[in-house]
Design a protein around this motif. Structure first.
Motif, PDB file in Angstrom:
ATOM      1  N   ASP A 134       0.761  -0.970  -0.072  1.00 55.85           N
ATOM      2  CA  ASP A 134       0.005  -0.002   0.012  1.00 55.85           C
ATOM      3  C   ASP A 134       1.057   0.715  -0.452  1.00 55.85           C
ATOM      4  O   ASP A 134       2.022   0.853   0.856  1.00 55.85           O
ATOM      5  N   PHE A 135       0.091   2.359  -1.032  1.00 58.31           N
ATOM      6  CA  PHE A 135       1.077   3.371  -0.865  1.00 58.31           C
ATOM      7  C   PHE A 135       0.314   4.562  -0.965  1.00 58.31           C
ATOM      8  O   PHE A 135      -0.831   4.572  -0.924  1.00 58.31           O
ATOM      9  N   ALA A 136       0.419   6.134  -0.456  1.00 59.56           N
ATOM     10  CA  ALA A 136       0.010   7.446  -0.745  1.00 59.56           C
ATOM     11  C   ALA A 136       0.955   7.741  -1.715  1.00 59.56           C
ATOM     12  O   ALA A 136       1.750   8.554  -1.136  1.00 59.56           O
ATOM     13  N   GLU A 137      -0.460   9.009  -2.147  1.00 62.05           N
ATOM     14  CA  GLU A 137       1.007   9.502  -2.988  1.00 62.05           C
ATOM     15  C   GLU A 137      -0.006  11.155  -2.642  1.00 62.05           C
ATOM     16  O   GLU A 137      -1.060  11.099  -2.727  1.00 62.05           O
ATOM     17  N   PHE A 138       0.987  12.181  -2.166  1.00 62.18           N
ATOM     18  CA  PHE A 138       0.199  12.794  -1.790  1.00 62.18           C
ATOM     19  C   PHE A 138       1.198  14.247  -3.478  1.00 62.18           C
ATOM     20  O   PHE A 138       2.606  14.505  -3.455  1.00 62.18           O
TER      21      PHE A 138
END
Length: 184
Positions: A134-138
């Motif tokens: 899982d990843f989050a891109e801002f």
């Protein structure tokens, strides 16, 4: 939802590995935010010359199909790290056929589950890639190159609100991460 969030020729994007998607989403729920889409399945097809000239120039060319939203995009990134342009297309199959007619070949395919949220001026994508996690891109897009560093600092501050630090940053693209996992 305003597509204004995705207009511009520059994108400041900070990617993080998230240790707990549930905890991340709990933090997001405590903030004022808007939902663009949740749990969309994205299929990305990357194209290059047979000699991989685009890769050698730090450029990428991708046709993206998103379901169930039905969004189809033509995306070009590079050569600068913050350079990114995308445009809506109506027929992904035809776009891919046209690229092949021009001599480009499909060099990589990937899929991911993606949700997109808006927090103020910024968009946050939460991605799951099978085998990678899982990843989050801002991120934010702009036409104003002079704003890139200010946006970068603001995005770092936003990520810190989620408890994310430099140790959580992922500097490689999803394409590079998947290529690193391929057997030699």
């Amino acid at each position: 939802m305003s597509h204004q969030h995705f207009e511009g020729k520059f994108e400041v994007e900070l990617k993080y590995r998230i240790p707990s998607k549930t905890q991340f989403l709990d933090t997001l729920q405590r903030m004022h935010h808007e939902v663009m889409l949740q749990d969309n399945l994205e299929f990305d097809s990357y194209f290059d010359t047979p000699e991989q000239q685009l890769l050698a120039q730090n450029k990428s060319l991708c046709i993206r199909e998103m379901q169930p939203s039905g969004i189809k995009l033509w995306i070009v990134k590079g050569p600068e790290a913050d350079r990114c342009e995308a445009t809506n297309i109506s027929d992904a199959y035809k776009a891919m056929s046209m690229l092949e007619t021009l001599g480009y070949v499909s060099v990589h395919k990937m899929s991911k589950v993606r949700s997109i949220y808006f927090v103020g001026d910024f968009h946050i994508t939460v991605d799951h890639l099978e085998g990678l996690g899982d990843f989050a891109e801002f991120a934010i897009m702009t036409n104003e190159e002079s704003l890139l560093e200010d946006y970068r600092q603001r995005l770092l501050n936003l990520a810190a609100q989620f408890g994310l630090t430099e140790q959580d940053r992922e500097h490689r693209s999803y394409r590079a991460l998947q290529s690193d996992k391929l057997p030699v």
